[in-house]
Write a protein that holds these residues in place. Sequence first.
Motif, mmCIF file in Angstrom:
data_model
loop_
_atom_site.group_PDB
_atom_site.id
_atom_site.type_symbol
_atom_site.label_atom_id
_atom_site.label_comp_id
_atom_site.label_asym_id
_atom_site.label_seq_id
_atom_site.Cartn_x
_atom_site.Cartn_y
_atom_site.Cartn_z
ATOM 1 N N THR A 16 0.838 -1.203 0.000
ATOM 2 C CA THR A 16 0.000 0.000 0.000
ATOM 3 C C THR A 16 0.867 1.245 0.000
ATOM 4 O OG1 THR A 16 -1.703 -1.189 1.217
ATOM 5 C CG2 THR A 16 -1.858 1.211 1.198
ATOM 6 N N GLN A 17 1.963 1.215 0.775
ATOM 7 C CA GLN A 17 2.879 2.343 0.793
ATOM 8 C C GLN A 17 3.455 2.588 -0.606
ATOM 9 O OE1 GLN A 17 5.858 2.066 3.845
ATOM 10 N NE2 GLN A 17 4.449 1.133 5.308
ATOM 11 N N LYS A 18 3.826 1.505 -1.272
ATOM 12 C CA LYS A 18 4.377 1.632 -2.623
ATOM 13 C C LYS A 18 3.334 2.181 -3.585
ATOM 14 C CE LYS A 18 6.821 -1.683 -4.306
ATOM 15 N NZ LYS A 18 7.217 -3.042 -4.739
ATOM 16 N N MET A 19 2.075 1.752 -3.407
ATOM 17 C CA MET A 19 1.013 2.233 -4.277
ATOM 18 C C MET A 19 0.783 3.725 -4.083
ATOM 19 S SD MET A 19 -0.893 1.339 -6.715
ATOM 20 C CE MET A 19 -0.713 -0.442 -6.607
ATOM 21 N N HIS A 20 0.845 4.192 -2.817
ATOM 22 C CA HIS A 20 0.692 5.614 -2.544
ATOM 23 C C HIS A 20 1.803 6.419 -3.210
ATOM 24 C CE1 HIS A 20 -1.872 4.813 1.328
ATOM 25 N NE2 HIS A 20 -2.559 4.635 0.203
ATOM 26 N N LYS A 21 3.015 5.884 -3.176
ATOM 27 C CA LYS A 21 4.133 6.558 -3.828
ATOM 28 C C LYS A 21 3.932 6.592 -5.343
ATOM 29 C CE LYS A 21 7.561 5.453 -0.273
ATOM 30 N NZ LYS A 21 8.823 4.759 0.046
ATOM 31 N N PHE A 22 3.384 5.495 -5.863
ATOM 32 C CA PHE A 22 3.105 5.453 -7.296
ATOM 33 C C PHE A 22 2.086 6.530 -7.676
ATOM 34 C CE2 PHE A 22 0.300 3.975 -10.713
ATOM 35 C CZ PHE A 22 1.211 3.850 -11.749
ATOM 36 N N TYR A 23 1.024 6.676 -6.872
ATOM 37 C CA TYR A 23 0.019 7.702 -7.142
ATOM 38 C C TYR A 23 0.629 9.103 -7.049
ATOM 39 C CZ TYR A 23 -3.665 4.164 -6.864
ATOM 40 O OH TYR A 23 -4.466 3.080 -7.088
ATOM 41 N N LEU A 24 1.563 9.283 -6.116
ATOM 42 C CA LEU A 24 2.211 10.578 -5.951
ATOM 43 C C LEU A 24 3.027 10.928 -7.188
ATOM 44 C CD1 LEU A 24 2.497 12.783 -3.773
ATOM 45 C CD2 LEU A 24 4.569 11.637 -3.000
ATOM 46 N N VAL A 25 3.789 9.955 -7.685
ATOM 47 C CA VAL A 25 4.573 10.160 -8.905
ATOM 48 C C VAL A 25 3.655 10.416 -10.097
ATOM 49 C CG1 VAL A 25 6.137 9.027 -10.545
ATOM 50 C CG2 VAL A 25 6.563 8.851 -8.091
ATOM 51 N N ALA A 26 2.532 9.654 -10.164
ATOM 52 C CA ALA A 26 1.579 9.825 -11.264
ATOM 53 C C ALA A 26 0.954 11.213 -11.241
ATOM 54 C CB ALA A 26 0.493 8.751 -11.187
ATOM 55 N N LEU A 27 0.659 11.730 -10.041
ATOM 56 C CA LEU A 27 0.083 13.073 -9.924
ATOM 57 C C LEU A 27 1.073 14.132 -10.382
ATOM 58 C CD1 LEU A 27 -2.239 14.889 -8.947
ATOM 59 C CD2 LEU A 27 -1.180 14.872 -6.666
ATOM 60 N N MET A 28 2.329 13.980 -9.993
ATOM 61 C CA MET A 28 3.354 14.923 -10.428
ATOM 62 C C MET A 28 3.516 14.868 -11.938
ATOM 63 S SD MET A 28 7.400 15.022 -9.376
ATOM 64 C CE MET A 28 8.541 16.096 -10.272
ATOM 65 N N PHE A 29 3.518 13.653 -12.494
ATOM 66 C CA PHE A 29 3.697 13.478 -13.933
ATOM 67 C C PHE A 29 2.535 14.104 -14.710
ATOM 68 C CE2 PHE A 29 3.140 11.074 -17.860
ATOM 69 C CZ PHE A 29 4.417 11.069 -18.384
ATOM 70 N N THR A 30 1.299 13.845 -14.273
ATOM 71 C CA THR A 30 0.113 14.344 -14.984
ATOM 72 C C THR A 30 -0.008 15.861 -14.892
ATOM 73 O OG1 THR A 30 -1.049 12.273 -14.500
ATOM 74 C CG2 THR A 30 -2.389 14.146 -15.195
ATOM 75 N N SER A 31 0.114 16.394 -13.674
ATOM 76 C CA SER A 31 -0.022 17.844 -13.500
ATOM 77 C C SER A 31 1.103 18.592 -14.199
ATOM 78 C CB SER A 31 -0.044 18.197 -12.004
ATOM 79 O OG SER A 31 1.148 17.768 -11.361
ATOM 80 N N GLY A 32 2.309 18.017 -14.196
ATOM 81 C CA GLY A 32 3.422 18.655 -14.893
ATOM 82 C C GLY A 32 3.215 18.688 -16.392
ATOM 83 N N SER A 33 2.681 17.594 -16.944
ATOM 84 C CA SER A 33 2.401 17.548 -18.384
ATOM 85 C C SER A 33 1.350 18.582 -18.764
ATOM 86 C CB SER A 33 1.928 16.146 -18.785
ATOM 87 O OG SER A 33 2.932 15.189 -18.531
ATOM 88 N N LEU A 34 0.282 18.664 -17.966
ATOM 89 C CA LEU A 34 -0.775 19.640 -18.244
ATOM 90 C C LEU A 34 -0.263 21.077 -18.112
ATOM 91 C CD1 LEU A 34 -3.809 17.948 -16.439
ATOM 92 C CD2 LEU A 34 -3.374 18.074 -18.902
ATOM 93 N N ALA A 35 0.612 21.304 -17.145
ATOM 94 C CA ALA A 35 1.182 22.645 -16.982
ATOM 95 C C ALA A 35 2.025 23.022 -18.198
ATOM 96 C CB ALA A 35 2.030 22.701 -15.712
ATOM 97 N N ASN A 36 2.842 22.081 -18.682
ATOM 98 C CA ASN A 36 3.648 22.356 -19.874
ATOM 99 C C ASN A 36 2.779 22.660 -21.086
ATOM 100 O OD1 ASN A 36 6.054 21.978 -18.527
ATOM 101 N ND2 ASN A 36 6.262 19.832 -19.111
ATOM 102 N N ILE A 37 1.664 21.922 -21.218
ATOM 103 C CA ILE A 37 0.759 22.154 -22.337
ATOM 104 C C ILE A 37 0.102 23.531 -22.230
ATOM 105 C CG2 ILE A 37 -1.446 21.421 -23.351
ATOM 106 C CD1 ILE A 37 0.933 19.730 -24.172
ATOM 107 N N SER A 38 -0.258 23.926 -21.031
ATOM 108 C CA SER A 38 -0.889 25.243 -20.864
ATOM 109 C C SER A 38 0.062 26.365 -21.245
ATOM 110 C CB SER A 38 -1.374 25.428 -19.424
ATOM 111 O OG SER A 38 -0.290 25.518 -18.521
#
Length: 402
Positions: free
Chosen positions: A28-50
Amino acid sequence: MIYTNKQKNTHQSYKLIKYFFLRQNCSTQKMHKFYLVALMFTSGSLANISFQAQNSIIQYVNEDDTYGKFNHPFMQSFTMFIAELLSLIPFIIYQRSKEYEIQKMEASHLMKKRASFIYMLPTASMDLFSSTCIYISLFFISPAILTILQSSIIVTTALMQRIILKTILKNYQILGGFMIIFGIGICALANFIFPEDQQAVDKDYKGQVIAMILLLIAFLMYGVQFNIEEKLLNKYFLHPLELVGFEGFWGSILQTIVCILLSTFQCPQFLQDNCIYYKGGYYLERMDFYFLQIINNNYLLVYVLSSILIMPVFNVSSQSVTKYLTCIMRSVVLASLIMGTWLISITITLVSDYKWENTRWEAISILLIGFVFIVLGNLTYNGLWNQNNNQILVNQSESGEE
């Protein structure tokens, strides 16, 4: 160790809290870290596109305006710092939660003091300086070349982590980092082997040398910045929201001064091709022209506001990755954002009038191969293939209890 009565109570409360968290499953700890990385990746991509969407706008402000380009990297950096500053609002709210009180109790047991907001001034200054070097380098080199060089952030961060934090990387982390660099290199070479425009040429040699020096300085500075931030988060009782917010506080002040100076004095003659032509002069930035263009274009207003809303999510998730993983993992995700941005922008290129990316099928095929290496590199670096990773997490947590 001998405790006073008050310290005994605090210690017992801390052990109960620690026991509760150790009961959680390591997967579960690893999954939370995965979600954290995924959030950074997604929000960063959207920010670059904006930001890329903003730079695609042509908006004239009056009949005398013959420039029209939305070319405001320094004001865009200013909006980034404003977005970071807004992170203080949820932090103030979060301070009233029970979870924050638990973290505060844990920090007290570990003898961690609160960090002064002055400590965030150096990291904010490094961020401003590094971003300025990158903006200037783009006057001389193409984004494709910058894409290759950005992979060196991983190397500089790892180097600075070894120097500053005395950290020794595990073999699978080294392997994951090399896979990321290899994947990004493949993606960047695709644009050279199969360019969209066969007549495209790079800028002059002297300008490229200047750009390489500036980028080297910028990436070394980023390596120092990320490691200082990790050291602050580990040494002091400092929440990622608080760190991001005060970096935004200092950065917005410093960037305001920079933008005022750049709007007052005209740019050097050798930079005029990349400067803003406004009211008969050439400027690296014009704050008044920036706001006039936004007011006169609703789409531009939406893009700017969306970037302000997305950037706090990206910045907080970035600092959380630094706190709960490592600053090198943050660098790996930042490098991977190149492909995240490409996936979105190639879709926009294919379905709209915006021509942001190379649409030749040969180039796309090579880019996809590079993207596979980037994804596998991220998974490898994060230890998802390491069977002993769960036991390592438990041992690290138990060792900190004594």
